[in-house]
Design a protein around this motif. Structure first.
Motif, mmCIF file in Angstrom:
data_model
loop_
_atom_site.group_PDB
_atom_site.id
_atom_site.type_symbol
_atom_site.label_atom_id
_atom_site.label_comp_id
_atom_site.label_asym_id
_atom_site.label_seq_id
_atom_site.Cartn_x
_atom_site.Cartn_y
_atom_site.Cartn_z
ATOM 1 N N HIS A 124 -45.782 -8.390 42.988
ATOM 2 C CA HIS A 124 -46.326 -9.750 42.848
ATOM 3 C C HIS A 124 -47.117 -10.143 44.087
ATOM 4 C CE1 HIS A 124 -43.912 -10.610 39.295
ATOM 5 N NE2 HIS A 124 -42.926 -10.004 39.908
ATOM 6 N N ALA A 125 -46.478 -9.948 45.227
ATOM 7 C CA ALA A 125 -47.148 -10.317 46.470
ATOM 8 C C ALA A 125 -48.395 -9.461 46.663
ATOM 9 C CB ALA A 125 -46.201 -10.162 47.650
ATOM 10 N N GLN A 137 -41.546 -14.507 46.293
ATOM 11 C CA GLN A 137 -42.039 -13.616 45.249
ATOM 12 C C GLN A 137 -43.495 -13.241 45.477
ATOM 13 O OE1 GLN A 137 -41.073 -14.039 40.976
ATOM 14 N NE2 GLN A 137 -43.243 -14.395 40.741
ATOM 15 N N ASP A 138 -44.317 -14.221 45.785
ATOM 16 C CA ASP A 138 -45.759 -13.971 45.790
ATOM 17 C C ASP A 138 -46.387 -13.953 47.177
ATOM 18 O OD1 ASP A 138 -45.827 -13.925 42.996
ATOM 19 O OD2 ASP A 138 -45.799 -16.110 42.956
ATOM 20 N N GLY A 139 -45.689 -14.534 48.140
ATOM 21 C CA GLY A 139 -46.349 -14.705 49.427
ATOM 22 C C GLY A 139 -45.995 -13.661 50.452
ATOM 23 N N LEU A 140 -44.857 -13.004 50.294
ATOM 24 C CA LEU A 140 -44.384 -12.119 51.344
ATOM 25 C C LEU A 140 -43.853 -10.821 50.753
ATOM 26 C CD1 LEU A 140 -42.242 -14.703 53.327
ATOM 27 C CD2 LEU A 140 -44.416 -13.763 54.070
ATOM 28 N N VAL A 141 -43.896 -9.791 51.566
ATOM 29 C CA VAL A 141 -43.160 -8.585 51.218
ATOM 30 C C VAL A 141 -41.962 -8.584 52.157
ATOM 31 C CG1 VAL A 141 -43.220 -6.096 51.050
ATOM 32 C CG2 VAL A 141 -45.271 -7.405 50.567
ATOM 33 N N ARG A 178 -47.488 1.049 49.584
ATOM 34 C CA ARG A 178 -46.163 0.565 49.988
ATOM 35 C C ARG A 178 -45.977 -0.892 49.589
ATOM 36 N NH1 ARG A 178 -45.235 0.258 55.258
ATOM 37 N NH2 ARG A 178 -47.403 0.588 55.844
ATOM 38 N N THR A 179 -47.039 -1.672 49.721
ATOM 39 C CA THR A 179 -46.921 -3.082 49.342
ATOM 40 C C THR A 179 -46.628 -3.211 47.855
ATOM 41 O OG1 THR A 179 -48.551 -3.575 51.044
ATOM 42 C CG2 THR A 179 -48.073 -5.314 49.471
ATOM 43 N N ARG A 217 -50.366 -8.294 44.378
ATOM 44 C CA ARG A 217 -51.441 -8.812 43.538
ATOM 45 C C ARG A 217 -52.013 -10.098 44.134
ATOM 46 N NH1 ARG A 217 -52.921 -10.218 38.044
ATOM 47 N NH2 ARG A 217 -51.397 -11.836 37.680
ATOM 48 N N LEU A 247 -55.067 -14.822 39.223
ATOM 49 C CA LEU A 247 -53.791 -14.231 38.850
ATOM 50 C C LEU A 247 -53.430 -14.507 37.395
ATOM 51 C CD1 LEU A 247 -51.882 -15.197 42.099
ATOM 52 C CD2 LEU A 247 -52.680 -12.932 41.448
ATOM 53 N N SER A 257 -39.404 -6.856 52.794
ATOM 54 C CA SER A 257 -38.906 -5.713 53.555
ATOM 55 C C SER A 257 -39.907 -5.269 54.623
ATOM 56 C CB SER A 257 -38.610 -4.556 52.600
ATOM 57 O OG SER A 257 -39.765 -4.258 51.835
ATOM 58 N N PHE A 258 -41.088 -5.846 54.634
ATOM 59 C CA PHE A 258 -42.086 -5.464 55.630
ATOM 60 C C PHE A 258 -41.891 -6.277 56.912
ATOM 61 C CE2 PHE A 258 -45.941 -3.581 53.180
ATOM 62 C CZ PHE A 258 -45.109 -2.662 52.577
ATOM 63 N N ALA A 309 -43.099 -2.326 47.238
ATOM 64 C CA ALA A 309 -42.086 -3.251 47.740
ATOM 65 C C ALA A 309 -42.132 -4.591 47.016
ATOM 66 C CB ALA A 309 -42.265 -3.460 49.246
ATOM 67 N N ASN A 310 -43.279 -5.046 46.649
ATOM 68 C CA ASN A 310 -43.367 -6.324 45.934
ATOM 69 C C ASN A 310 -44.717 -6.433 45.222
ATOM 70 O OD1 ASN A 310 -43.542 -8.936 45.039
ATOM 71 N ND2 ASN A 310 -42.839 -9.881 46.944
#
Ligand SMILES: Nc1ncnc2c1ncn2[C@@H]1O[C@H](COP(=O)(O)OP(=O)(O)OP(=O)(O)O)[C@@H](O)[C@H]1O
Ligand SMILES: [Mg+2]
Lengths: 504, 733
Positions: free
Chosen positions: B598-599, A344-348, B591-592, B601, A307, A350-351, B595-596
């Protein structure tokens, strides 16, 4: 004197969960009231009710013996209630002053925003409570510890005298926690009353006047630090004995899995963050990275996981050169990554929970074939993982944002641990988790180690690093100052190294 | 005993608190256990928990001693048992009256259809009451009690819709005084029949009411045998029956299933159909209950059993709705209502404009207020009637058309009548394509303002393929031309996607710029003498496309009906986009990223590729809109091709919440409005077409700002969980 705040019989149900079940809580004027409880016990929900974000199904709220209806945050603020949320709610591209005055803007001539008036009030507040911060910097440039101060200033700016702090210390370094406690004391000295949510029992013992423990949405006990012990609190929270000590056999290291040589990288602002970092992690051992936050740990993990661009040096994983490889390539090499900032980095957020459980394996069979997703398989796997890792959610199809903070973390852990891996890179894996879950995740990490996985653990909790690691690498200003055997070193020694004091 | 004890499989029971002859849960669970042990030759072990603190250690003891099945009551400590179960994977825990939270394979909860038992009790109470007031006393309002309560209420209403049900909760399962007090207060309200579900507290209420001469109904077990001591206690002749939960039967069944290997965790529900609940015998009250009533109760029992009759009580005791209308009402009606109100409000405001811009109205007002008002109304009515007829056609004419067609097979009138409707659908078609294009971009977090330019380039390529290729059959030529349109749009937008991915240049700027380039490109190509201009023509138009590239019309013989198979194509596109977004891995990635990022990537998704892909797909859809207008409607390309679809498309995507079906609905709305507007513009209404644009704009504003609509109509927001504050700035990466 009547209590400044009293909650009686607060009840709140979400579809499938009774998040709060007839909860009573009394906050005395000028005290700190700690609210403890497992992940998903309903702490945030209770506080959101108090702050007017949720309407309770039942129950009453009294402020100084006056019954009040809190139908929105504006009402809460007007009643003198302020809240710092578990996940901050600042606008990163605004300055401190702009964030603070948001919603209660001071105006010049009734039209123009007057940031200077705000800035001078912020100055007064910082002065009075020892909350040092420059009103004109942009929030995105501030470390979390300072962002937290901004949140608190926001409350004081609105003249709150009941302050709700939802897990304020979860994201702080030990040093920042010290600072933070000073602030709390100065708040209390000036007659403010605080509700303080945390999972760290030592903090509770240190700072709280009263303690309420929640379990499964109900009050499991009310006590005081003088009348209880950490162990007792832990079992009150979890409903059983908790082993606070990690119990592990000596490591049996095998081949080198992760080999890092002379790694160099810069941070977001272009300053050198890694200055020639080298180390290796072997099969079946835990290498812990200790260090005060901001000494390059974040950048190190990002560089290892593809990253962040690597300027010099190399990364080999299981023999393959993965210097500047893509994140997917690295993941496919059998690397699991528990990122530091879960939201921020681990989850979406809204999913649904289920999609988050397969966020990095969705494209593989059985979740997908020929590019088309198989929701049935995804749900089935998610269900299994949720059970195995005790993720508490009423359903797998609700957005993961509806889960409590700790359960969100468990979703990530479940996802990363349940695929075949040879290297586990875990950043702050237990941040925001309750003692029971910490015990559980620690056990899983050691289990992974014993299965032969190489584990790189990054944590700002010295305690965690000390108890899990077989070897400890101490980072200071982008360098690894020393690598030590965990059983040959004391807390103090590591602490000194972390502070940049070189031993001989 | 011949068998060695130690070889027998063991089943165990731990009372939650109290002894196994407590006359209620523990006792019945024990009886079930005994029966199973007896029947299947099991060794049974029992520990009676004296104080709650020992409960867990008792369970652990039995589990450690090798009990493969452990039965206990779950209502008090179910969660702790669940936690414990994780430590003893070889032991199956059976919890009476508890719904497991985590669905482990070795935890089974047994739950009962208390609502059915309550319903029957209520049905009987409704038939027995003379005063028309019946009462319910509950202990604590936990799910089983709520199920009894609401089932009872609905049962009463079922047999006696004039009867009133009053209720009281004692707040305790044990406090007998509170039970008595509750009974008195209900008696004071005139009840003559009482049902109580509240343990000893409730039983006390029953005793009190029976002593005052009221009919009473017991709960959980046959209270004739317990509370009324086999008929020897006073008032037993006033006990009509009891709503019984067959815990013994449930425990027995669960054990049997376990032995058959059929117990795999989760919940087992016991209801009338599997003898889990029932009404106890009438005992001493038998003679007081007429055979007619007894027959009715039997009928109701059967109807409940076969699910012909529903108790309208949910699993947590909540009242559920039944029937078509209530189900629709309980649906997320705000989602439907808000757009509807937005449209309505916009039309109302549009009406004001219509009246205000009508010179006749002004003239009428100068003659007098009421005259003016009358003129306003007739002006508005005139305009909106035209709007409606322009969009849907005149209903009377359509009916007439069908009649003539049915009688004479002559469809001239019918065709004329449905012409407006087909025109609306035709106008909707490019909206659907373009709206989908923008929606797809939104899903990836991209703001594709360039649909207009992509529409142009798509049109250019489609027309080129349409006229330059000759001599192919339709089956080859038409698809080629359509693909041409898609490729044109896709290439054009992919440029913006690629720039974003490579350089981070914002797609809004790039697509706007690309729009201008597309317009000028069309200028160059189509202007007289340009590479794609029509030879010998003085207008800036392309040559006519070959017949083999025409999108087939629905009514080939009637050129005035321009609806063509492009509409079908648009519907297919809706399905394809839905499938792509929600059912494919590429859609998941897009969609990912949207929606985010960062996540995305971190999870190894190639964000740049998703940008380019989403942009290209989006452009292909916009290109399809262009292809449709060329191949289906115009059959050549004029230079002034633009009709603003690209910009309306943004509104459509917003209106449709970036969901393909939402976009479809929004597009139909816009198509109908536009078709209607054309009619409105013509005499007699003669309303400027701009009014419709105002109405469209208002609809968008109202939908985008639902708070405004809520405020006007005083609808309270459904307190959704996520009233989160956005912390991600616009355009941040
Ligand atoms: N908006 C919501 N919709 C549905 N369920 C919710 C919602 N918010 C919370 N919950 C559920 O309510 C329960 C309590 O959540 P809450 O956030 O109050 O826990 P918590 O005590 O703050 O936990 P943590 O320590 O993990 O932050 C959880 O089971 C959670 O999944
Ligand atoms: Mg929380």
């Amino acid at each position: 004197m009547p209590p400044v705040l009293e909650l009686r019989g607060i009840t709140k149900a979400f579809p499938g969960v009774l998040a709060n079940d007839h909860i009573d809580l009394t906050l005395e004027e000028g005290t700190v009231h700690a609210l403890l409880g497992e992940n998903g016990a309903g702490k945030s929900t209770l506080m959101n009710i108090l702050y007017g974000l949720y309407t309770p199904d039942e129950g009453e709220i009294y402020i100084r013996d006056q019954r009040v209806e809190i139908d929105g945050p504006n009402k809460a603020i007007s009643l003198g209630i302020g809240m710092v949320h578990q996940h901050f709610m600042l606008i990163p591209v605004f300055t401190v002053a702009e964030n603070v005055m948001l919603g209660v803007e001071s105006l010049r001539n009734g039209i123009f925003l007057d940031p200077s008036a705000a800035a001078s009030r912020i100055g007064e507040i910082s002065q009075m409570y020892g909350l040092r911060v420059n009103p004109n910097t942009y929030v995105k440039e501030l470390p979390v510890g300072i962002q937290q101060r901004v949140e608190i200033i926001k409350l004081l700016y609105r003249e709150a005298d009941i302050l709700i702090l939802d897990e304020p210390t979860a994201v702080l370094t030990p040093q920042e926690v010290e600072e933070f406690f000073k602030i709390i004391r100065s708040l209390v000295d000036r007659g403010k009353s605080l509700i303080f949510i945390t999972h760290k029992l030592n903090e509770v013992m240190e700072i709280a006047d009263d303690i309420t423990v929640l379990r499964g949405g109900r009050v499991a006990g009310v006590t005081k630090p003088s009348q209880t012990t950490q162990k007792e609190l832990a079992s009150m929270m979890v409903g059983r004995e908790v082993v606070l000590q990690v119990d592990k056999q000596p490591a049996e290291p095998g081949d080198v899995v992760l080999q890092v040589e002379n790694l160099e990288a810069v941070d977001d602002r272009g300053n050198a963050a890694l200055r020639g970092v080298s180390f290796e992690v072997r099969e079946g051992e835990v290498l812990g990275i200790a260090g005060v936050q901001g000494n390059g740990q974040t950048e190190l993990v990002q560089a290892l996981t593809g990253l962040r661009n690597i300027l010099a040096g190399s990364v080999h994983i299981a023999g393959a050169d993965l210097t500047n490889a893509s994140p997917r390539k690295i993941l496919q090499q059998g690397v699991a990554h528990v990122p530091e900032d879960r939201q921020q980095d681990g989850l979406v957020l809204s999913f649904p929970v289920s999609d988050n459980m397969v966020l990095n394996t969705y494209y593989k069979p059985p979740f997908a074939r020929y590019g088309s997703l198989n929701q049935k398989q995804i749900l089935a796997a998610a269900d299994e993982r949720a059970r195995e890792y005790d993720v508490r959610t009423p359903s797998l199809s609700i957005p993961v944002s509806n889960l409590s903070g700790g359960n969100q973390q468990k979703v990530i852990v479940a996802r990363e641990f349940s695929r075949p891996i040879s290297l586990l890179i875990a950043s702050q894996p237990t941040r925001g988790l309750d003692v029971g879950s910490i015990e559980y995740i620690h056990r899983r990490i050691i289990e992974k180690r014993d299965e032969g996985t190489a584990v790189l653990l990054v944590s700002s909790e010295l305690e965690e690093v000390m108890s899990l690691s077989d070897r400890i690498a101490v980072m200071f200003e982008g360098e690894i100052v020393d690598i030590l055997w965990a059983d040959e070193v004391t807390r103090e020694q590591v602490g000194l190294l972390m502070a940049g004091v070189k031993g001989d | 005993m011949t068998e060695d004890i130690s070889t027998k499989p063991q089943v165990g029971l731990v009372t939650d608190i109290g002894q196994i002859d407590d006359g209620t849960y523990n006792q019945y669970a024990y009886e079930g256990l005994l029966r199973a042990a007896d029947e299947f030759g099991l060794e049974s072990r029992v520990i009676e928990t004296a104080v709650l603190e020992e409960f867990e250690s008792n369970l652990i003891q039995l589990a450690k001693e090798g009990c493969k099945l452990l039965v206990t009551i779950g209502s008090r400590k179910g969660e702790d048992v669940e936690r414990l179960a994780a430590r003893f994977p070889d032991t199956h825990f059976i919890l009476v009256d508890y719904t497991p939270y985590a669905r482990a394979k070795n935890v089974t909860g047994l739950v009962f259809a208390e609502d059915q038992a309550g319903f029957m009790a209520g049905a009987l109470a409704g038939l027995m009451t003379a005063s028309g007031v019946v009462g319910f006393v509950g202990g604590v309002d936990v799910a089983p009690v709520l199920k009894y309560h609401h089932g009872f209420e609905h049962g009463v209403a079922h047999t006696n819709n004039r009867a009133r049900v009053v209720h009281a909760y004692t707040g305790s399962f044990t406090d007998q005084e509170k039970g008595e007090a509750a009974a008195h207060s209900l008696l004071d309200q005139g009840i003559d029949t009482l049902f109580a579900a509240g343990g000893p507290s409730g039983s006390a209420a029953l005793r009190t009411a029976a002593a005052q001469g009221a009919w009473v109904v017991g709960v959980d077990q046959d209270e004739w045998g317990t509370t009324f001591e086999n008929g020897s206690a006073p008032g037993s002749d006033h006990l009509l029956t009891s709503a019984v939960k067959r815990i013994d039967h449930a425990v027995y069944t669960a054990i049997r299933q376990a032995l058959e290997g059929k117990l795999t965790g989760g919940t087992l529900t016991f209801n009338l159909a599997n003898d889990g609940v029932e009404l106890a015998p009438y005992h001493d009250a038998d003679s007081a209950i007429s055979s007619e009533i007894q027959g009715k109760i039997l009928e109701i029992r059967k109807a409940l059993q076969t699910r012909e009759l529903d108790t309208r009580v949910g699993p947590d005791g909540q009242v559920t709705m039944q029937g078509f209308l209530p189900r629709i009402l309980s649906w997320n009606w705000q989602a439907v209502l808000l757009p509807f109100l937005a449209i309505f409000s916009a039309l109302v405001i549009g009406a004001i404009f219509i009246a205000a811009f009508d010179p006749e109205v002004w003239a009428a007002f100068s003659e007098g207020f009421f005259k003016g008002l009358g003129a306003s109304f007739s002006s508005i009515a005139q305009a909106y009637t035209s709007l409606f007829e322009g969009a849907f056609g005149r209903p009377s004419k359509i009916i007439e058309g069908f009649r003539i067609y049915a009688q004479t097979r002559d469809d001239v009138v019918l065709r004329a009548a449905i012409r407006p409707l087909t025109e609306s659908l035709r106008l909707s078609t490019p909206y659907i394509f373009a709206g989908l294009a923008v929606a797809l971009g939104f899903r990836c977090g991209l703001f594709n303002i360039g649909a207009e330019g992509q529409y142009f380039v798509g049109g250019l390529l489609a027309v080129f393929v349409g006229y330059s290729i000759k001599g192919f059959p339709l089956i080859i030529h038409l698809p080629l031309a359509i693909i041409g349109g898609m490729v044109g749009g896709a290439l054009w937008s992919a440029i913006a996607g690629w720039l974003k991915a490579k350089t981070g240049a914002h797609e809004v700027i790039n697509t706007i710029m690309l729009n201008y380039i597309a317009f000028r490109l069309a200028d160059y190509l189509l202007n007289v003498g340009g590479p794609m201009s029509r030879p010998g023509d003085f207008r800036p138009v392309s040559p006519e496309i070959e017949l083999s590239a025409y999108l087939p019309q629905f009514f080939p013989n009637d050129p005035s009906i321009r609806l063509n198979s492009g509409f079908i194509l648009a519907l297919i596109a809706v399905g394809v986009v839905y499938w792509f977004l929600f059912k494919t891995t590429l859609g998941f990635e897009i969609r990912t990223v949207g929606a985010n990022p960062h996540a995305a990537r971190t999870a190894g998704i190639n964000v740049s590729r998703s940008f380019v892909l989403a942009m290209a797909f989006s452009g292909a859809l916009a290109g399809l809109a262009g292809a449709h207008d060329i191949l289906g409607v115009l059959h050549f390309m004029p230079n002034a091709f633009s009709s603003g679809y690209g910009f309306d498309a943004i509104a459509l995507a917003l209106l449709g919440k970036s969901h393909p079906v939402g976009v479809l609905l929004a597009s139909l709305l816009f198509g109908f409005l536009r078709a209607g507007a054309q009619r409105m513009q013509a005499p007699p209404a003669s309303v400027p077409i701009d009014i419709i644009q105002i109405v469209q704009a208002l609809i968008i504003i109202f939908i985008a700002a639902p708070e405004v609509v809520r405020l006007i109509y005083r609808i309270r927001a459904a307190r959704a969980a996520d009233e989160a504050v956005f912390t991600r700035g616009w355009g941040s990466t």
